[in-house]
Design a protein around this motif. Structure first.
Motif, PDB file in Angstrom:
ATOM      1  N   ILE A 182       0.824  -1.215   0.000  1.00 61.89           N
ATOM      2  CA  ILE A 182       0.000   0.000   0.000  1.00 61.89           C
ATOM      3  C   ILE A 182       0.857   1.263   0.000  1.00 61.89           C
ATOM      4  N   SER A 183       1.974   1.212   0.684  1.00 60.87           N
ATOM      5  CA  SER A 183       2.807   2.419   0.785  1.00 60.87           C
ATOM      6  C   SER A 183       3.516   2.758  -0.529  1.00 60.87           C
ATOM      7  N   TYR A 235      -0.746   7.626  -2.093  1.00 63.29           N
ATOM      8  CA  TYR A 235      -0.650   7.178  -0.695  1.00 63.29           C
ATOM      9  C   TYR A 235       0.132   8.209   0.110  1.00 63.29           C
ATOM     10  N   TRP A 244      -4.916   9.293   1.833  1.00 61.63           N
ATOM     11  CA  TRP A 244      -4.715   9.318   0.391  1.00 61.63           C
ATOM     12  C   TRP A 244      -4.821  10.758  -0.099  1.00 61.63           C
ATOM     13  N   HIS A 247      -0.286   5.440   6.705  1.00 65.76           N
ATOM     14  CA  HIS A 247      -1.297   4.557   7.279  1.00 65.76           C
ATOM     15  C   HIS A 247      -0.889   4.170   8.699  1.00 65.76           C
ATOM     16  N   HIS A 296      -7.397   5.770  -3.957  1.00 66.00           N
ATOM     17  CA  HIS A 296      -7.725   4.533  -3.265  1.00 66.00           C
ATOM     18  C   HIS A 296      -8.673   3.663  -4.071  1.00 66.00           C
ATOM     19  N   VAL A 334      -5.922   5.142   6.679  1.00 64.97           N
ATOM     20  CA  VAL A 334      -5.005   5.404   5.573  1.00 64.97           C
ATOM     21  C   VAL A 334      -5.291   6.791   5.027  1.00 64.97           C
TER      22      VAL A 334
END
Length: 98
Positions: free
Chosen positions: A29-30, A35, A56, A38, A62, A54
């Protein structure tokens, strides 16, 4: 900036495995466009309950950029089998700041 918030319930007895899997999945995710950051929080009152937050740049970063990417499939493979029930994802925008 958009805040994604997810209340997660991890199956009983799998909490340690989940936390290790989440650390590994965090790399996925990072690395995504839009991003920012989180955090995963463990509930103090209820075993197996977590809050994922998280940040964004945009909602689409996302819902489209991450969710429709091949990397999201890797995220799902690592984490989704831990959840019961499956979580609801919500998005928030800031209205007041001090």
């Amino acid at each position: 900036m958009i805040l994604e918030a997810v209340m997660l319930q991890v199956k009983e007895g799998l909490e340690n495995d989940y936390e290790l899997a989440f650390l590994e999945a965090s790399k996925i995710i990072s690395s995504m466009k839009g991003y920012r950051s989180h955090e995963l929080h463990r509930c103090m009152e209820k075993k197996g309950k977590y809050l994922l937050v998280v940040e964004w740049d945009t909602l689409e970063d996302h819902t489209v950029g991450f969710r429709q990417s091949p990397d999201y499939q890797k995220w799902k493979e690592r984490l989704h089998h831990f959840y019961d029930p499956f979580p609801v994802v919500e998005h928030f925008e800031k209205v007041v700041q001090q």
